[in-house]
Design an enzyme around this catalytic site. Structure first.
Site, PDB file in Angstrom:
ATOM      1  N   LYS B 116       0.889  -1.172   0.050  1.00  0.00           N
ATOM      2  CA  LYS B 116       0.016   0.105   0.034  1.00  0.00           C
ATOM      3  C   LYS B 116       0.739   1.251   0.102  1.00  0.00           C
ATOM      4  O   LYS B 116       0.324   2.360  -0.623  1.00  0.00           O
ATOM      5  CB  LYS B 116      -0.924   0.005   1.190  1.00  0.00           C
ATOM      6  CG  LYS B 116      -1.738  -1.292   1.559  1.00  0.00           C
ATOM      7  CD  LYS B 116      -2.732  -1.803   0.228  1.00  0.00           C
ATOM      8  CE  LYS B 116      -3.486  -2.896   0.452  1.00  0.00           C
ATOM      9  NZ  LYS B 116      -4.009  -3.410  -0.498  1.00  0.00           N
ATOM     10  N   LYS B 158      -0.882   2.866   9.412  1.00  0.00           N
ATOM     11  CA  LYS B 158      -1.639   1.584   8.616  1.00  0.00           C
ATOM     12  C   LYS B 158      -0.555   0.586   8.323  1.00  0.00           C
ATOM     13  O   LYS B 158       0.542   1.082   8.125  1.00  0.00           O
ATOM     14  CB  LYS B 158      -2.211   1.845   7.503  1.00  0.00           C
ATOM     15  CG  LYS B 158      -3.477   2.821   7.560  1.00  0.00           C
ATOM     16  CD  LYS B 158      -4.184   3.084   6.239  1.00  0.00           C
ATOM     17  CE  LYS B 158      -5.598   3.752   6.227  1.00  0.00           C
ATOM     18  NZ  LYS B 158      -6.087   4.031   4.916  1.00  0.00           N
ATOM     19  N   GLY B 164      -8.416  -4.812   5.902  1.00  0.00           N
ATOM     20  CA  GLY B 164      -9.369  -5.184   6.766  1.00  0.00           C
ATOM     21  C   GLY B 164      -9.307  -4.758   7.977  1.00  0.00           C
ATOM     22  O   GLY B 164      -9.875  -5.236   8.996  1.00  0.00           O
ATOM     23  N   GLY B 165      -8.714  -3.547   8.305  1.00  0.00           N
ATOM     24  CA  GLY B 165      -8.770  -2.806   9.569  1.00  0.00           C
ATOM     25  C   GLY B 165      -7.699  -3.360  10.450  1.00  0.00           C
ATOM     26  O   GLY B 165      -7.321  -2.755  11.610  1.00  0.00           O
ATOM     27  N   TYR B 202      -5.961  11.318   9.438  1.00  0.00           N
ATOM     28  CA  TYR B 202      -7.356  10.440   9.764  1.00  0.00           C
ATOM     29  C   TYR B 202      -8.423  11.428   9.467  1.00  0.00           C
ATOM     30  O   TYR B 202      -8.311  12.591  10.007  1.00  0.00           O
ATOM     31  CB  TYR B 202      -7.025  10.164  11.049  1.00  0.00           C
ATOM     32  CG  TYR B 202      -8.391   9.367  11.249  1.00  0.00           C
ATOM     33  CD1 TYR B 202      -8.633   8.220  10.914  1.00  0.00           C
ATOM     34  CD2 TYR B 202      -9.303   9.740  12.456  1.00  0.00           C
ATOM     35  CE1 TYR B 202      -9.607   7.365  11.073  1.00  0.00           C
ATOM     36  CE2 TYR B 202     -10.323   9.138  12.620  1.00  0.00           C
ATOM     37  CZ  TYR B 202     -10.670   7.800  11.884  1.00  0.00           C
ATOM     38  OH  TYR B 202     -11.756   7.038  12.440  1.00  0.00           O
ATOM     39  N   HIS B 208     -16.486   6.758   1.250  1.00  0.00           N
ATOM     40  CA  HIS B 208     -15.704   5.520   0.658  1.00  0.00           C
ATOM     41  C   HIS B 208     -16.207   5.660  -0.934  1.00  0.00           C
ATOM     42  O   HIS B 208     -17.076   5.127  -1.095  1.00  0.00           O
ATOM     43  CB  HIS B 208     -15.672   4.371   1.261  1.00  0.00           C
ATOM     44  CG  HIS B 208     -14.806   3.234   0.343  1.00  0.00           C
ATOM     45  ND1 HIS B 208     -13.844   2.623   1.005  1.00  0.00           N
ATOM     46  CD2 HIS B 208     -15.250   2.629  -0.787  1.00  0.00           C
ATOM     47  CE1 HIS B 208     -13.261   1.746  -0.047  1.00  0.00           C
ATOM     48  NE2 HIS B 208     -14.150   1.706  -1.180  1.00  0.00           N
ATOM     49  N   ASN B 290      -7.426  -2.041  -5.834  1.00  0.00           N
ATOM     50  CA  ASN B 290      -7.691  -3.415  -5.519  1.00  0.00           C
ATOM     51  C   ASN B 290      -7.381  -4.134  -6.779  1.00  0.00           C
ATOM     52  O   ASN B 290      -8.322  -3.823  -7.834  1.00  0.00           O
ATOM     53  CB  ASN B 290      -9.060  -3.798  -5.142  1.00  0.00           C
ATOM     54  CG  ASN B 290      -9.168  -2.977  -3.445  1.00  0.00           C
ATOM     55  OD1 ASN B 290      -8.308  -3.485  -2.892  1.00  0.00           O
ATOM     56  ND2 ASN B 290     -10.413  -2.347  -3.248  1.00  0.00           N
ATOM     57  N   ARG B 292      -8.441  -7.192  -8.004  1.00  0.00           N
ATOM     58  CA  ARG B 292      -9.344  -8.408  -8.422  1.00  0.00           C
ATOM     59  C   ARG B 292     -10.663  -7.712  -8.637  1.00  0.00           C
ATOM     60  O   ARG B 292     -10.878  -6.475  -8.705  1.00  0.00           O
ATOM     61  CB  ARG B 292      -9.492  -9.113  -7.142  1.00  0.00           C
ATOM     62  CG  ARG B 292     -10.062  -8.038  -5.825  1.00  0.00           C
ATOM     63  CD  ARG B 292     -10.493  -8.883  -4.536  1.00  0.00           C
ATOM     64  NE  ARG B 292     -11.453  -8.076  -4.013  1.00  0.00           N
ATOM     65  CZ  ARG B 292     -11.011  -7.149  -3.128  1.00  0.00           C
ATOM     66  NH1 ARG B 292      -9.459  -6.909  -2.826  1.00  0.00           N
ATOM     67  NH2 ARG B 292     -11.599  -6.172  -2.298  1.00  0.00           N
ATOM     68  N   ARG B 338     -25.565  -6.434   0.773  1.00  0.00           N
ATOM     69  CA  ARG B 338     -25.003  -8.046   0.945  1.00  0.00           C
ATOM     70  C   ARG B 338     -25.874  -8.784   1.978  1.00  0.00           C
ATOM     71  O   ARG B 338     -26.001  -8.033   3.084  1.00  0.00           O
ATOM     72  CB  ARG B 338     -23.422  -7.703   1.631  1.00  0.00           C
ATOM     73  CG  ARG B 338     -22.725  -7.005   0.561  1.00  0.00           C
ATOM     74  CD  ARG B 338     -21.228  -7.004   0.786  1.00  0.00           C
ATOM     75  NE  ARG B 338     -20.502  -6.254  -0.108  1.00  0.00           N
ATOM     76  CZ  ARG B 338     -18.968  -6.310   0.138  1.00  0.00           C
ATOM     77  NH1 ARG B 338     -18.229  -7.161   1.088  1.00  0.00           N
ATOM     78  NH2 ARG B 338     -18.156  -5.462  -0.594  1.00  0.00           N
TER      79      ARG B 338
END
Lengths: 187, 446, 446, 187
Positions: B116, B158, B164-165, B202, B208, B290, B292, B338
């Site tokens: 990242k 990070k 995933g946090g 932050y 998002h 990402n 994928r 979802r």
């Protein structure tokens, strides 16, 4: 549980970069609590309900519990309530490559990997073992080739090879039955 | 074009890929664990190979068995879906080396975007907006303090290999930085086997926003508009929509241009998603790429009419892009909910037998799922069991359609997040589009 | 807008209307016969009223009971669906007289268009192309002979009140005309209680092309492109598509203009369908106007993005058209296969319990059905149990998607026409779009 | 089967154009062969299977066959195998407005139309009948108003009115039970 050894293939037509398959903890997992409990529930169901056969089939899980009549004399009727252990639950999280069948007493040797099944170390060599022959624990029974690595599958019991279940050069999937061995016939 | 493709996944995405292959006239091979022997994705495929026991590390993520399955079935290509091996650069590399096409970007693309901090560097060098932060990996606490003071508190630490946090720490003032730095390093090390961390400003209530891109082998790149994925619980997206209620045409053009430039800077190929953070002042900042197909890809399909999985397969087969940027027309609005096999309040997993499964239907409703009546939700994998997608002429219609479809969706025998989605759809802030990534936490506690 | 609507129908169209009402925030009342007490359309509605025994004449077509149900539940409007009371001018008139809005055209519109010869006359007077034929109803054999000789043999005699192939006679030469005229009159009398007949040129391999129109109270009319419904068995449509593979932009503009003028000539309001016959020389002729929503309306919805049922409700509520002609954009291609509970070879009805029902899903697939696992297909009504609709970027993609979706569709316990549809999709003539209304007869016998 | 007569309403707030509801063959249809056969199958099933209760429920069809224990002394056990006829099969194609229940012997009067139920001819009039009273065949029991037409519902048996099942001014659907009459208590 049978063991396998990786040996380099003689025909290296393709270069491969792979983690050593032997390092993968493929056959270290144990039967998970979840599926063991489900199987026990089915056994209990069978016992309580005086059934000879109980089949449970759902997407993702298929378990069959059956009572073989030929294995022992029956107490009163065909509705014998004593169950036998499940025959190789497909849902098992165990990568066991040998499973004992309580009704016949035979041990089933299954493939621990996906690949191509060979009965002999090379095309012009004799098969490792023939039906009817005695086998010893640790004796190589066949090769399963995966990604150009030859994995020798060994017997993990002494006994007599009752049946070869796959033809040489055929592909096999994970968990596929390869041999039946009768451990009671150990010489 | 490929003749036969192995689908190295399970559940709805495996079925999604198999459906696309069928429509393209490509044969399919399903792999499965012992727990999935009777699953719908297995029955939908032309061939199937059991690759291991239930645990995904021993089956779906077992590289030797997956590749052996590809070899014994003689496939030309492997589609990894999302999760499992889809972002595993090593797996992509092995596929390349044995002449089986990995349907995705190159292993170099995956490796580069997987780091990242590195990805941020590449994008920043091109002069594109990245979240203000440390230029690369932080080497020491002093490094961290210097960077934090430059950009101002609060900051977030990070993991460079993160996701995933995990490995994240929010720091509000200088005196907390040292301890947070060490804790993040330790967590990164234990989670990802790599203690690299970096630092960013932050943002308090960001949205998002991500942009879907398609890139062919000739370096041509188009974007398919944005997706707003601000409704998240612990960094897991729950509801996605496109277009975003806060992105206008001007912002869409800008953010699209930046996304295209970012993937061009990285010489990226195949489908990908460029994730951005959008602050309250409508400033957007690159976060990551990402590599994928995303879970939420269907909403982009609904508004563009473009089948992203087919496009991905065509691109992997070396076909040039079949569309130019000016051919991309966004029609209407699409939402995705979802549906997870979870308690809708406590979010505890709810595996079990689905005694009744009756999906909604009709105009503008799409269900991507591999469930049916009698299906077993096994406890070994992701809890998502269905994606409910609606399309309408505008946001109002697609929300009304989602409400009606959620009301029709019958899943009995297990608990699902359907009731939560119905509550979200009824929320006045959601209806007005006034949400940020902190929406769901407030919604759940309030 | 209406607050509560009674849906005077059953099955998929009742559910379709209830879904549209839910999305518009309108409460719904289902009516049902005793045979449908547990049907899905009944469970989907807010209220329900049993209106009679299984036979539709005593329940769904029982005007006093349907209207009483509307009165005791206090609805503003009644949606008739298709079939049953949908083209009953008397019913529409009674609704008007008691202040309950009939969601459809006026009773005058229905009555006028229900007289096929009259409708032809109105359209011909406007200078629009109608099939060459007698100017109006035929009064005598002499009349018939004169008309036939003027337009040339073969001719077809049709009932003015007709439909569904009854009362029709094809005549190849003058000496057969007298007997055919008398037989058609007698059959028209016994079937429709009206011995009026008229005569048209008989075309050998025509295509059935129809145009969807929307007309508001202010006389504004738009058309939503054509549907090609040439795949028919005994005048029953089986497969429909839009756009037609033989209609190009120029022909579409022309036929659309004629459709709009025809409904304007008749001062028609609400939704309607203008049916044309297209001959081998690409000449098109007006046949009739259907004054209801059609079974095949979803394919138009798929390519236009316009919800026809919602639009119909809005128009009935007096709203002006929300779209202008230039806003209507046809995107991609859509197909519909009607799944009937019939033997796919002998076409004998196959009622019974559906032991397993698992509809297809994914991108570009829509299912309109009121069935689920455990549903009972009762023998009292139409055998259509589901409509499978696909949408793709082009005809090729929507056909590939239909094939894949037909392969996924599981209906067990009864026989369905799914295997027939799979065979039609595999037919090279169908794939090339070389079909006419005689296609299916040749296909079934060949 | 009860009869109904259409009489003009006193309050004519809306003009209506309607076919005379009395002309509709609403209550002329007979039990269809199809459903009668299904019911017989269930009865046979119950008899063969020695059950006390058998319920069959599917979308569009709901049939319940039950044996009431209180109606008669039992031969051996609660598992009496003699079935009673079905209680008002909902799937019946018959528009019967009176159904006899073999277990209680009561006749159920059901509404042959959809409308509003009134126990008296006008708001200030006495009810046509009260619970416990005797009724004669042909006696008006109530009015069901449909489309401003007052339809008088008559009893078609002599007996005692056991129970009024619907409140006055409530709406009723086709086939809804209105009254229970005990024909054995005919005076």
């Amino acid at each position: 549980m049978s063991r396998r050894r990786s040996v380099p293939s003689k025909s290296r037509t393709r270069r491969i970069v792979l983690p050593d398959a032997g390092d993968e903890p493929v056959h270290e997992a144990s039967l998970t609590g979840g599926s063991a409990k489900q199987i026990q529930e089915l056994i209990d169901l069978l016992r309580q309900n005086n059934l000879t056969e109980l089949e449970f089939e759902r997407q993702g899980i298929r378990i069959r519990v059956r009572h073989e009549l030929l294995a022992r004399p029956l107490a009163t009727s065909a509705q014998d309530s004593v169950p036998t252990p499940p025959q190789q639950p497909m849902h098992s999280a165990s990568a066991a490559t040998s499973v004992s069948d309580a009704s016949t007493g035979f041990v089933t040797v299954t493939s621990p990997i996906v690949g191509t099944f060979y009965r002999s170390p090379s095309p012009d060599a004799d098969p490792y073992v023939e039906e009817g022959e005695s086998v010893k624990k640790g004796q190589v029974l066949c090769i399963v080739e995966a990604m150009k690595l030859m994995n020798e599958i060994e017997s993990e019991v002494d006994g007599r090879l009752v049946k070869i279940l796959v033809e040489s050069t055929k592909s096999v999937e994970y968990g596929q039955a390869l041999f039946l061995i009768d451990p009671k016939a150990a010489s | 074009m490929f003749k036969k493709v192995l689908v190295a996944n399970r559940g709805e995405i495996a079925l999604r890929v198999i459906r696309a292959c069928k429509e393209l006239g490509i044969k399919t091979v399903a792999i499965h664990s012992e727990a999935d022997a009777l699953a719908l994705h297995v029955r939908a495929a032309d061939e199937k190979v059991c690759v291991g026991p239930a645990e995904s590390a021993l089956s779906y993520r077992n590289i030797p068995n997956v590749l052996s399955a590809a070899e014994i079935t003689g496939v030309d290509a492997i589609h990894p879906g999302y999760g499992f091996l889809s972002e595993n650069a090593h797996f992509a590399e092995v596929c390349e080396s044995i002449g089986i096409k990995f349907i995705g970007p190159s292993s170099e693309n995956i490796a580069m975007m997987g780091d990242k901090a590195k990805a941020r560097e590449i994008v920043a060098k091109r002069g594109l907006p990245v979240t203000p932060g440390s230029p690369g990996e932080l080497r020491s606490e002093e490094d961290a303090l210097q960077a934090a003071q430059k950009i101002g508190f609060p900051v977030i630490i990070k993991a460079t290999a993160g996701g995933g946090g995990r490995g994240m720490r929010v720091v509000n003032k200088a005196e907390d930085l040292g301890r947070a730095f060490q804790a993040a390093q330790a967590e990164a090390k234990s989670t990802f086997g790599n203690d690299g961390v970096y630092l960013e400003r932050y943002f308090l209530e960001p949205r998002h926003i991500e942009v879907q891109i398609l890139a062919d082998q000739h370096g041509r790149v188009v974007h398919l508009g944005e997706r707003d994925c601000s409704i998240q619980r612990r960094h897991q997206k729950l509801v996605e929509e496109t277009p975003s209620p806060v992105v206008d045409d001007k912002l869409r053009r800008e953010i699209g241009r930046v996304a295209v430039e970012a993937v061009k800077a990285a010489h990226y190929r195949n489908v990908g998603t460029v994730e951005f953070l959008l602050d309250k002042d409508r400033q957007f900042y690159f976060m990551e790429v990402n590599t994928r197909i995303q879970v939420e890809h269907p909403i982009t399909e609904m508004v563009t009419g473009i089948d992203l999985i087919k496009e991905q397969i065509r691109l992997a087969a070396g076909h040039p892009l079949s569309i130019r940027q000016q051919d991309v027309i966004l029609t209407g609005h699409s939402l995705e909910c979802r549906i997870n096999a979870e308690d809708p309040e406590k979010f505890t997993p709810s595996p079990g037998v689905i005694t009744k499964y009756s999906p909604p239907g009709g105009f503008g409703v799409r269900v991507d799922s591999a469930m049916e009546s009698g299906s077993v939700v096994v406890p070994y994998y992701d809890s998502m069991i269905a994606k409910l997608i609606t399309h309408g002429r505008d946001r109002q219609e697609s929300m009304a359609r989602m409400k009606r479809a959620l009301g029709e969706f019958i899943i009995e025998g297990i608990k699902t997040t359907i009731p939560l989605h119905r509550r979200i759809l009824d929320d006045p802030d959601f209806q007005k589009g006034h949400v940020s990534t902190t929406f769901l936490d407030r919604f759940l506690t309030g």
